[in-house]
Write a protein that holds these residues in place. Structure first.
Motif, mmCIF file in Angstrom:
data_model
loop_
_atom_site.group_PDB
_atom_site.id
_atom_site.type_symbol
_atom_site.label_atom_id
_atom_site.label_comp_id
_atom_site.label_asym_id
_atom_site.label_seq_id
_atom_site.Cartn_x
_atom_site.Cartn_y
_atom_site.Cartn_z
ATOM 1 N N ILE A 64 0.853 -1.183 0.000
ATOM 2 C CA ILE A 64 0.000 0.000 0.000
ATOM 3 C C ILE A 64 0.893 1.238 0.000
ATOM 4 N N GLU A 105 -5.052 -9.463 3.122
ATOM 5 C CA GLU A 105 -5.551 -9.387 4.493
ATOM 6 C C GLU A 105 -4.441 -8.978 5.464
ATOM 7 N N ILE A 108 -3.703 -5.205 5.027
ATOM 8 C CA ILE A 108 -4.804 -4.399 5.591
ATOM 9 C C ILE A 108 -4.749 -4.422 7.123
ATOM 10 N N ARG A 109 -4.418 -5.568 7.676
ATOM 11 C CA ARG A 109 -4.258 -5.666 9.132
ATOM 12 C C ARG A 109 -3.159 -4.706 9.620
ATOM 13 N N LEU A 111 -2.132 -2.034 8.009
ATOM 14 C CA LEU A 111 -2.607 -0.669 7.758
ATOM 15 C C LEU A 111 -3.440 -0.176 8.932
ATOM 16 N N GLU A 112 -4.352 -1.031 9.389
ATOM 17 C CA GLU A 112 -5.199 -0.657 10.517
ATOM 18 C C GLU A 112 -4.386 -0.536 11.805
ATOM 19 N N TRP A 116 -4.816 3.546 10.227
ATOM 20 C CA TRP A 116 -5.573 3.956 9.034
ATOM 21 C C TRP A 116 -6.729 3.006 8.767
ATOM 22 N N LYS A 118 -9.258 0.808 6.507
ATOM 23 C CA LYS A 118 -9.041 0.068 5.265
ATOM 24 C C LYS A 118 -9.705 0.754 4.075
ATOM 25 N N SER A 119 -10.737 1.562 4.346
ATOM 26 C CA SER A 119 -11.390 2.304 3.258
ATOM 27 C C SER A 119 -10.485 3.394 2.678
ATOM 28 N N VAL A 121 -7.823 2.714 1.177
ATOM 29 C CA VAL A 121 -7.336 2.148 -0.089
ATOM 30 C C VAL A 121 -8.408 2.381 -1.143
ATOM 31 N N SER A 298 -11.387 -7.858 2.773
ATOM 32 C CA SER A 298 -11.227 -6.513 3.329
ATOM 33 C C SER A 298 -11.313 -5.419 2.277
ATOM 34 N N LEU A 299 -11.090 -5.776 1.024
ATOM 35 C CA LEU A 299 -11.158 -4.780 -0.060
ATOM 36 C C LEU A 299 -12.471 -4.878 -0.839
#
Length: 574
Positions: A64, A105, A108-109, A111-112, A116, A118-119, A121, A298-299
């Motif tokens: 990302i 996944e 995204i984990r 990222l959170e 941040w 996940k939305s 992205v 998640s996306l």
């Protein structure tokens, strides 16, 4: 592998609806999960990021990026490699998809965890190992056999068969008009930019049909879907068998031996030549457009906006978007692309004419000359895994540094024949110049030099084809992390080597294409100036220090070694 098997069962058994793996591995009271997730979600920041799913030869990663190409989060996993016979190299297409899902996944984990949502992205791109061939069922959406990897050389006899067919029967270019012999070879290159080789997808697909009854039956009954890896991954992310979005992107399609690189359409005369049904082929799409929205995970709902072969992705990621700019990516293999702009340059010195990118459905294509080396980082992996000379790939530089030279050893790393500019599928790997003096450090250094010699061979051809002398070469990929490897490359090549600080160029290329598709950050691939703030952290330059007479002497020794490796195992028309 237990986690991988479990994830497949969970993700696949629910069809288009995929259940997050983590919740099955760690069961907790649902009310507690809900209250914590609501609290956590409320505290997460909203941003604007772009994702890249990079499906390489040995691993998958999801990265990302922010607007400057700084990495915000990433996750990478290696997946299994299969070598059932000498010269064979296979992947399980389902395993590629499983690892792609897990990487998304995982990133995204992270990222959170960084705070941040996940939305944040907004769009993702996909980049992939090219030429690797996947055959799956239209009815079930499942692979019909293992995927044949780009470097696989089992198809020597298939190549020999079609060389004979090209010589004796030829290609029907108009009803009743055939081009055969030398005219047939030239016609094939005129249409596709490519020679007949084990490298390209149509040859691999034809072998599948001829040797696997399930694939042959699917072809005969119109149940077969063919694609390269980006086609397979997009098919799954965009709904699988339920939606059957069967697309193929132009840079990948240009590596099949089936695409007309001028019209950007599948060429009927070549389908006829290879005896393939048109209905098995994906719909051709551009490199940067919205292909649809992700249907699970998640996306969920996030658009896919970029598809590109990995080497073209690296060209874009290095921002080599205008005529005369070149890059080389050193991964499992090595791939040097030289942007030729809006015109197809026909190589007469063993290079390929290929599509660099098409920045939108209505955009004109940009072309490149390419030289492909089958074995680069995989030779280092061979030293590690098969010869056990090093404990990790990075150790090759330390081992090689113990000696100032190779002691007269040359290593022609033709594990699956030689690609550009030699195009000899029958070439064999060769270590020559060995004596009682030779030690593992000499061989390690010869491995680094083999990479440099093959790069120089391609650049010499590019000079002849383009009329331009290369002053510097932009590089990326895993091998470029070694300072000694880059020093050797500069010394043997006689040019400066420019290594950027952020070297995830392949992934960045697909991210730039995806961002451009929705106008994120003002990016526009058709306007390189809009990317001026991307990846500007700096670079390191390696300049040649070897005296020219010594460089020339080593170069002549390499050419002698290559000649001794060639033609070891020729294909036959079965």
């Amino acid at each position: 592998m237990i986690l991988g098997s479990l994830s497949r069962g969970i993700l696949r058994s629910y069809g288009a609806v995929r259940i997050p793996i983590k919740s099955y591995l760690v069961p907790r009271p649902s009310f507690l999960l809900f209250s914590r997730s609501v609290s956590h979600m409320a505290s997460l920041k909203q941003g604007e990021f772009v994702g890249s799913l990079d499906c390489g030869t040995t691993s998958v990663r999801f990265i990302i990026f922010d607007k400057y190409a700084d990495i915000v989060a990433q996750h990478q996993l290696e997946f299994p490699q299969y070598y059932p016979n000498p010269g064979w190299h296979e992947h399980d297409a389902d395993e590629i998809q499983q690892h792609a899902d897990l990487c998304v996944e995982g990133a995204i984990r992270d990222l959170e965890a960084a705070g941040w949502a996940k939305s944040s992205v907004k769009v993702i791109g996909i980049t992939n190992q090219r030429e690797t061939t996947v055959a799956w069922s239209r009815r079930t959406g499942k692979p019909l056999c293992k995927a044949i990897v780009w470097a696989d050389s089992r198809t020597k006899n298939t190549v020999a068969h079609f060389e004979h067919k090209l010589k004796e029967t030829g290609i029907q270019v108009k009803p009743g008009e055939w081009k055969k012999g030398k005219d047939g070879i030239e016609t094939l290159r005129e249409i596709t930019g490519l020679p007949l080789s084990t490298y390209f997808s149509a040859i691999k697909l034809r072998w599948m049909i001829d040797h696997y009854p399930d694939v042959a039956q699917a072809h005969d009954t119109d149940d077969l879907l063919f694609g390269t890896v980006e086609s397979w991954v997009a098919y799954n992310l965009l709904g699988g068998v339920a939606k059957s979005v069967h697309i193929g992107e132009v840079t990948n399609a240009s590596r099949t031996l089936l695409l007309n690189t001028t019209t950007l359409q599948w060429e009927h005369s070549l389908l006829e030549f290879f005896e393939l049904r048109p209905s098995i082929l994906p719909k051709i799409v551009s490199t940067s457009e919205i292909y649809g929205n992700i249907t699970y995970g998640s996306l969920l709902g996030v658009p896919i906006g970029g598809l590109v072969g990995d080497q073209q992705g690296a060209l874009i990621g290095n921002k080599c978007l205008t005529q005369g700019e070149a890059k080389c990516t050193y991964g499992t293999g090595a791939f040097l692309l030289f942007c030729t702009g809006g015109e197809i340059v026909k190589s007469t010195h063993g290079l390929l004419s290929t599509i660099a990118y098409q920045a939108g459905p209505k955009a004109k294509p940009v072309y490149a000359l390419e030289g492909s080396i089958a074995v680069a980082g995989s030779a280092i992996k061979w030293l590690r895994d098969s010869m056990m000379m090093i404990a990790s790939a990075a150790d090759v530089n330390d081992l090689a540094a113990k000696e100032a030279s190779t002691g007269g050893v040359y290593f022609v790393t033709a594990f699956s024949g030689l690609l550009a500019p030699y195009w000899d599928p029958g070439a064999a790997g060769l270590l020559i110049g060995i004596s009682q003096y030779t030690n593992p450090s000499h061989i390690a250094r010869a491995t680094l030099e083999a990479n440099a010699f093959q790069t120089r061979a391609i650049i010499e051809s590019m000079k002849l084809d383009s009329g331009n002398d290369l002053k510097h070469l932009k590089v990326d990929g895993g091998m470029t992390n070694g300072d000694l490897a880059m020093t050797v490359l500069a010394d043997i090549g006689g040019f400066s080597v420019v290594r950027p600080e952020m070297r995830e160029s392949t992934a960045l290329g697909s991210a730039l294409l995806a961002g451009s598709a929705i106008g994120l950050f003002g990016w526009d691939i058709n306007k390189p100036e809009t990317l001026r703030e991307v990846n500007t952290k700096g670079s390191r330059e390696f300049t040649p220090a070897l005296a020219e007479p010594e460089r020339q002497k080593k170069w002549e020794g390499w050419q002698r070694a290559v000649e001794r490796s060639r033609g070891w195992e020729a294909g036959v028309d079965e």
